[in-house]
Design an enzyme around this catalytic site. Structure first.
Site, PDB file in Angstrom:
ATOM      1  N   LYS A 547      24.586  -7.442 -19.022  1.00 35.69           N
ATOM      2  CA  LYS A 547      25.573  -8.151 -19.844  1.00 35.69           C
ATOM      3  C   LYS A 547      26.825  -7.287 -19.882  1.00 35.69           C
ATOM      4  O   LYS A 547      26.794  -6.140 -19.452  1.00 35.69           O
ATOM      5  CB  LYS A 547      25.027  -8.360 -21.257  1.00 35.69           C
ATOM      6  CG  LYS A 547      24.481  -7.047 -21.865  1.00 35.69           C
ATOM      7  CD  LYS A 547      23.875  -7.228 -23.226  1.00 35.69           C
ATOM      8  CE  LYS A 547      22.516  -7.895 -23.261  1.00 35.69           C
ATOM      9  NZ  LYS A 547      22.555  -9.305 -23.618  1.00 35.69           N
ATOM     10  N   ARG A 548      27.932  -7.842 -20.375  1.00 35.66           N
ATOM     11  CA  ARG A 548      29.113  -6.998 -20.507  1.00 35.66           C
ATOM     12  C   ARG A 548      28.820  -5.774 -21.381  1.00 35.66           C
ATOM     13  O   ARG A 548      27.969  -5.833 -22.267  1.00 35.66           O
ATOM     14  CB  ARG A 548      30.270  -7.819 -21.113  1.00 35.66           C
ATOM     15  CG  ARG A 548      30.946  -8.727 -20.120  1.00 35.66           C
ATOM     16  CD  ARG A 548      31.549  -7.950 -18.959  1.00 35.66           C
ATOM     17  NE  ARG A 548      32.727  -7.238 -19.387  1.00 35.66           N
ATOM     18  CZ  ARG A 548      33.978  -7.660 -19.232  1.00 35.66           C
ATOM     19  NH1 ARG A 548      34.215  -8.785 -18.597  1.00 35.66           N
ATOM     20  NH2 ARG A 548      34.992  -6.959 -19.682  1.00 35.66           N
ATOM     21  N   LYS A 553      26.578  -4.751 -28.318  1.00 26.60           N
ATOM     22  CA  LYS A 553      25.407  -5.119 -27.511  1.00 26.60           C
ATOM     23  C   LYS A 553      24.420  -3.966 -27.375  1.00 26.60           C
ATOM     24  O   LYS A 553      23.301  -4.125 -26.922  1.00 26.60           O
ATOM     25  CB  LYS A 553      25.846  -5.619 -26.138  1.00 26.60           C
ATOM     26  CG  LYS A 553      26.662  -6.926 -26.201  1.00 26.60           C
ATOM     27  CD  LYS A 553      27.141  -7.342 -24.816  1.00 26.60           C
ATOM     28  CE  LYS A 553      28.121  -8.502 -24.844  1.00 26.60           C
ATOM     29  NZ  LYS A 553      27.472  -9.820 -25.040  1.00 26.60           N
ATOM     30  N   THR A 655      23.387 -15.960 -23.585  1.00 27.59           N
ATOM     31  CA  THR A 655      22.828 -16.954 -22.656  1.00 27.59           C
ATOM     32  C   THR A 655      21.993 -16.253 -21.590  1.00 27.59           C
ATOM     33  O   THR A 655      21.056 -16.842 -21.048  1.00 27.59           O
ATOM     34  CB  THR A 655      23.949 -17.767 -21.978  1.00 27.59           C
ATOM     35  OG1 THR A 655      24.992 -16.879 -21.560  1.00 27.59           O
ATOM     36  CG2 THR A 655      24.521 -18.805 -22.925  1.00 27.59           C
ATOM     37  N   LYS A 659      18.150 -17.013 -19.653  1.00 26.96           N
ATOM     38  CA  LYS A 659      17.866 -16.963 -18.211  1.00 26.96           C
ATOM     39  C   LYS A 659      16.643 -16.099 -17.939  1.00 26.96           C
ATOM     40  O   LYS A 659      15.774 -16.452 -17.146  1.00 26.96           O
ATOM     41  CB  LYS A 659      19.080 -16.419 -17.444  1.00 26.96           C
ATOM     42  CG  LYS A 659      20.289 -17.340 -17.523  1.00 26.96           C
ATOM     43  CD  LYS A 659      21.586 -16.654 -17.070  1.00 26.96           C
ATOM     44  CE  LYS A 659      22.790 -17.453 -17.581  1.00 26.96           C
ATOM     45  NZ  LYS A 659      24.046 -16.695 -17.527  1.00 26.96           N
TER      46      LYS A 659
HETATM   47  C1  26Q Z   1      41.535 -14.237 -25.373  1.00 28.67           C
HETATM   48  C2  26Q Z   1      42.887 -14.026 -25.555  1.00 28.67           C
HETATM   49  C3  26Q Z   1      43.431 -12.756 -25.395  1.00 28.67           C
HETATM   50  C4  26Q Z   1      42.579 -11.726 -25.032  1.00 28.67           C
HETATM   51  C5  26Q Z   1      41.208 -11.938 -24.845  1.00 28.67           C
HETATM   52  C6  26Q Z   1      40.687 -13.208 -25.038  1.00 28.67           C
HETATM   53  C7  26Q Z   1      39.215 -13.440 -24.864  1.00 28.67           C
HETATM   54  C8  26Q Z   1      38.691 -13.734 -23.614  1.00 28.67           C
HETATM   55  C9  26Q Z   1      37.322 -13.954 -23.447  1.00 28.67           C
HETATM   56  C10 26Q Z   1      38.352 -13.394 -25.934  1.00 28.67           C
HETATM   57  C11 26Q Z   1      36.997 -13.621 -25.757  1.00 28.67           C
HETATM   58  C12 26Q Z   1      36.448 -13.908 -24.516  1.00 28.67           C
HETATM   59  C13 26Q Z   1      35.025 -14.159 -24.280  1.00 28.67           C
HETATM   60  C14 26Q Z   1      34.113 -14.359 -25.218  1.00 28.67           C
HETATM   61  C15 26Q Z   1      32.699 -14.593 -24.899  1.00 28.67           C
HETATM   62  O1  26Q Z   1      32.287 -14.580 -23.748  1.00 28.67           O
HETATM   63  N1  26Q Z   1      31.855 -14.858 -25.905  1.00 28.67           N
HETATM   64  C16 26Q Z   1      30.449 -15.139 -25.666  1.00 28.67           C
HETATM   65  O2  26Q Z   1      30.292 -16.535 -25.521  1.00 28.67           O
HETATM   66  C17 26Q Z   1      28.977 -16.861 -25.131  1.00 28.67           C
HETATM   67  C18 26Q Z   1      28.923 -18.356 -24.874  1.00 28.67           C
HETATM   68  O3  26Q Z   1      28.982 -19.058 -26.073  1.00 28.67           O
HETATM   69  C19 26Q Z   1      27.985 -16.427 -26.187  1.00 28.67           C
HETATM   70  O4  26Q Z   1      26.685 -16.676 -25.703  1.00 28.67           O
HETATM   71  C20 26Q Z   1      28.143 -14.938 -26.491  1.00 28.67           C
HETATM   72  O5  26Q Z   1      27.317 -14.589 -27.575  1.00 28.67           O
HETATM   73  C21 26Q Z   1      29.593 -14.625 -26.812  1.00 28.67           C
HETATM   74  O6  26Q Z   1      29.769 -13.230 -26.962  1.00 28.67           O
END
Ligand code: 26Q
Length: 816
Positions: A547-548, A553, A655, A659
């Site tokens: 995961k990231r 986490k 998610t 998997k």
């Molecule tokens: C937006 C604007 C400026 C800078 C950054 C962002 C940005 C980009 C991507 C903020 C958040 C994200 C990604 C968030 C993310 O992946 N959240 C995950 O979403 C999944 C699907 O619902 C969940 O299963 C995870 O728990 C959640 O961490």
């Protein structure tokens, strides 16, 4: 069942050979692997295009509602095999390849992977596209055609190095340019107000124009006739503007416009659950949002005429988190400025058309833009936001008279910032969380006050994954075993996997299940040897955290525990445990220094273990480089233990957890996000739950009642491992001081150990002990593993999409 004629093996062969001849002027024997890949992809694409034409006509004639799913990320992964699978054409192609002497594995590797996303949010959007098409629901995914996707990761001397991901370098076989649908998007400039007609007309002057050009990627449904598309918007400078500027001698400005268009779609921001208010990012969001809205209005007009007062009856706009939230003021703008709508009429349409999903409660991830940036960069949008804010605050004042603090918390504009989440909650007709727990937290805390005012909007829909990619495609061996046991209805009805449950008692089935897992471990080991010259013994317990990289986490909890295990082994010559291989897969945001340090720490522990003769026999730690969709497809089917360690309340859903479960891994996890529902689905006897519960975590944060130093003082094993962090055991002294310090003292005034790593350490260690003991009992382990696959059906995204459709979208399935 699909209506369209499939290609026979002979037709496939003929098409491939013919394309090589026509496109490359060569025979099969002379063709490069990449040329062969393109000929195969093009053959599949021809089949899809025939379906696309019919699907588009049928959808138009059905005249129903359509979904536009806006997301700044779509992490699609490779398409060749999934399209083949969806067309039910795998055997014809396999046989054709065999006769032509084409190695299918080699061929699949030729496809560049579109990594247009960071993690969970982007991959969820991709799984949704698969289920939407499979359920015959008319939908278009809308996003940015980034020239560079998420960076490729290398590990050099234990540290992350980022390399550019130039995925379009050799062309994209799947995309169809649609320049006829291009639109103009405007940035900057100034507004002129004109009351001469008795009504206000706002003119936008001296703006910087950018042309948005769409490229469509077809998305096939499984075993049906549906094809939707993912529309990716790309930017180019307007040609006429360029020339005119030259004419006026305005060379400088012409170059600036070109520069804007050139950088706009250059690269995906590598930030995940973290917000930075960069102007270019705001431009990206507005760019694809405005382009999508302009296009959908044009499409509506073509089919329904010029009056847009009933637009919301035919269109649903779903915004995947707040990033496309400017859809709300942008639609207001288009309706008022271009279509002559009154404010009230525009607001009615907008508030009946937009639905919003929240994906995080982390405050550092909530999108807040400086008002100044919005005013100078998107002046008309800013003006509309001001009016929306004024009306919202007026309404809130009625409800909470005098409660300024509360109203400021709920406002769109407050403290010189634009609060995107408040905009989205206030003006969408639906707000949903992504798991039960997350939905509850949104209601009781993040959006508590909004929930008081507009409770009917709120819901929770638990995430899901497409079991076609994550089981059928990624795990062909297990899929064959399942189909042999229960038939193939599970392909479109994942809940049918439950029929595997009684087979836990069947010794032969358990043995087959175990054999499949071992073969998948072997495949992964060979893949790792090929990619990073390092494999593992397939008879050891394969334990994975992929995961990231993020502090919440808690990869650090895993790594610290490995250091403790190492100490136990070193201290005790008789120490015994089932040999384990622990794999980490994780990219860190390049600007997230602490996350990168944790990668370095993991690799330092890995080296320490590898250098010790006895420890290295029982434990192997591998950092898998460049974790991405195609790596996950090899990794997840091989895993026996899945680590889902987030501090309770922090992971909205997860998610990856689903998997792994579907592929028969057992989970060690906290009661967070969707883990809570996995626990309920599979039963506590088939999952390893540990750590503080959400309520306890909330109480700790509210009352500041936890002291990390107490754990440190009372737990000798932790104290020793943490001391090794800083005393030169792992790296030159000083390198990991920051990690040590954060666990024990906290960062600049914050609490020590804010993610409760030390707090949950004891309970984690106990769960790990049970795991080692249970793994020794192969029968018990296999029963548990089978139960996990059998109970995973509710986590299929087909179920998720049905819930979105029944509760939010109300689209009619298209059939013809
Ligand atoms: C937006 C604007 C400026 C800078 C950054 C962002 C940005 C980009 C991507 C903020 C958040 C994200 C990604 C968030 C993310 O992946 N959240 C995950 O979403 C999944 C699907 O619902 C969940 O299963 C995870 O728990 C959640 O961490």
């Amino acid at each position: 069942m699909q209506q369209h004629a499939l290609l026979t093996k002979e037709e496939v062969k003929k098409s491939i050979v013919g394309k090589l001849q026509r496109h490359n002027g060569c025979s099969l024997a002379e063709a490069t692997p990449n040329q062969i890949y393109k000929a195969v992809a093009s053959t599949i694409r021809d089949q899809i295009m025939a379906k696309l034409v019919a699907a588009r006509r049928a959808i138009r004639e059905a005249n129903g509602r359509r979904l536009y799913y806006l997301s700044v990320e779509f992490l699609m992964g490779r398409s060749l095999l999934s399209n083949m699978l969806n067309l039910c054409a795998t055997s014809a192609y396999r046989e054709a390849f065999a006769e032509l002497g084409i190695d299918m594995e080699d061929l699949l590797r030729e496809e560049p992977e579109p990594g247009l996303g960071n993690g969970g949010l982007g991959r969820l959007a991709a799984c949704f596209m698969d289920s939407l098409a499979t359920l015959n629901l008319p939908a278009m995914g809308c996003t940015i055609r980034y020239e560079y996707g998420l960076f490729r990761q290398r590990i050099v001397d234990g540290q992350q190095v980022e390399l550019p991901d130039n995925w379009l370098e050799h062309g994209n076989s799947w995309e169809i340019p649609a320049p006829e649908d291009s639109v103009e998007v405007r940035f900057g400039g100034r507004l002129e107000e004109d009351w001469s007609s008795g009504e206000l007309h706002v003119r936008h002057m001296d703006y910087t124009p950018v042309i948005a050009v769409p490229y469509d990627m077809p998305v096939t449904g499984y075993d049906n006739d549906m094809v939707n598309v993912l529309r990716m918007w790309s930017a180019r400078a307007p040609k006429s503007f360029d020339l005119a500027s030259f004419g006026r001698g305005n060379y400088q400005q012409a170059l600036e416009v070109r520069g804007m268009a050139e950088v706009l779609c250059k690269v995906l921001y590598p930030e995940d659950d973290h917000f930075e208010g960069k102007q270019l990012r705001l431009s990206q969001h507005y760019f694809f949002t405005s382009a999508t809205l302009q296009f959908l209005i044009a499409e509506y007009k073509r089919e329904h005429g010029d009056d847009l007062h009933r637009l919301h009856e035919k269109v649903v706009i779903h915004i995947n988190d707040t990033h496309p939230g400017l859809a709300i003021p942008e639609m207001m703008r288009l309706l008022m400025d271009n279509e002559g709508f009154s404010w009230e009429d525009a607001e009615y349409v907008v508030t009946h058309m937009v639905a919003y999903t929240n994906h995080t409660i982390l405050s550092e991830a909530l999108e807040r833009w400086p008002e100044d940036l919005m005013r100078t960069h998107l002046p008309r949008i800013y003006q509309i936001l001001q009016e929306m804010n004024r009306r919202l605050c007026e309404r809130l004042w009625q409800r909470f008279p005098g409660d300024w603090d509360r109203i400021a918390q709920m406002a769109i504009l407050a403290y010189n910032q634009v609060h995107m989440a408040n905009l989205c909650v206030a003006y969408s007709y639906s707000v949903n969380g992504v798991s039960k727990l997350h939905g509850d937290i949104l209601k009781r805390s993040t959006f508590h006050d909004f929930h008081l005012v507009m409770p009917e909007k709120f819901s929770a829909i638990t995430n899901g994954i497409t079991h076609r990619r994550w089981l059928m495609l990624a795990n062909p061996r297990l899929s064959a075993l399942i189909t042999e046991a229960i038939g193939d209805k599970w392909h479109t009805d994942a809940e049918a996997l439950r029929e595997l449950l009684p087979l836990r008692e069947d010794a032969a089935f358990r043995e087959s299940f175990a054999r499949v897992k071992r073969e998948n471990k072997l495949r992964l080991s060979q893949w790792l040897i090929l990619n990073q010259r390092e494999g593992f013994d397939p008879d050891c317990l394969l334990d994975v955290q992929a995961k990231r990289l993020h502090e919440y986490k808690r990869q650090l909890l895993n790594a610290l525990h490995l250091l403790v295990l190492y100490n136990r082994i070193v201290d005790n010559p008789d120490y015994d445990m089932p040999p384990r291989c622990v794999i980490f897969g994780a990219k860190a945001s390049p600007g997230y220094r602490r996350a990168k340090l944790i990668i370095r720490f993991i690799n330092a522990v890995s080296d320490l273990v590898a250098r010790h003769p006895r420890a290295s026999k029982l434990l192997k730690i591998i950092f898998l480089e460049n974790y991405c969709v195609s790596a996950a497809e090899v990794l997840i089917p091989a895993a026996e233990l899945s680590q889902q360690l987030s501090t309770a309340t922090k992971e909205a859903s997860g998610t990856g957890n689903m998997k792994f479960m579907m592929n028969g891994a057992l989970t060690i996890g906290t009661l967070d996000g969707a883990n809570v529902e996995m626990d309920a689905a599979v039963g506590r006897e088939n999952i390893y739950i540990f750590g503080a519960r959400a309520g306890e975590v909330e109480a700790i944060y509210a009352g500041n009642t936890y002291q990390a130093s107490t754990v440190f003082e009372n737990n000798q094993e932790i104290r020793r491992a943490m001391t090794q962090m800083i005393d030169g055991t792992l790296a030159e002294a000083g390198v990991f001081n920051e990690l040590y310090h954060s666990l024990l003292f906290g960062d600049h005034g914050g609490m020590a150990d804010p993610y409760l790593v030390l707090k949950d350490f004891g309970s984690y260690t106990m769960a790990q002990k049970r795991i080692s003991a249970d793994y020794r009992n192969a029968d018990k382990w296999q029963r548990m593993a089978i139960a996990n696959t059998a109970c995973s059906g509710i986590f299929a995204s087909d179920r998720t999409i049905r819930e979105y459709n029944d509760n939010i979208w109300h689209l009619a399935p298209a059939r013809w």
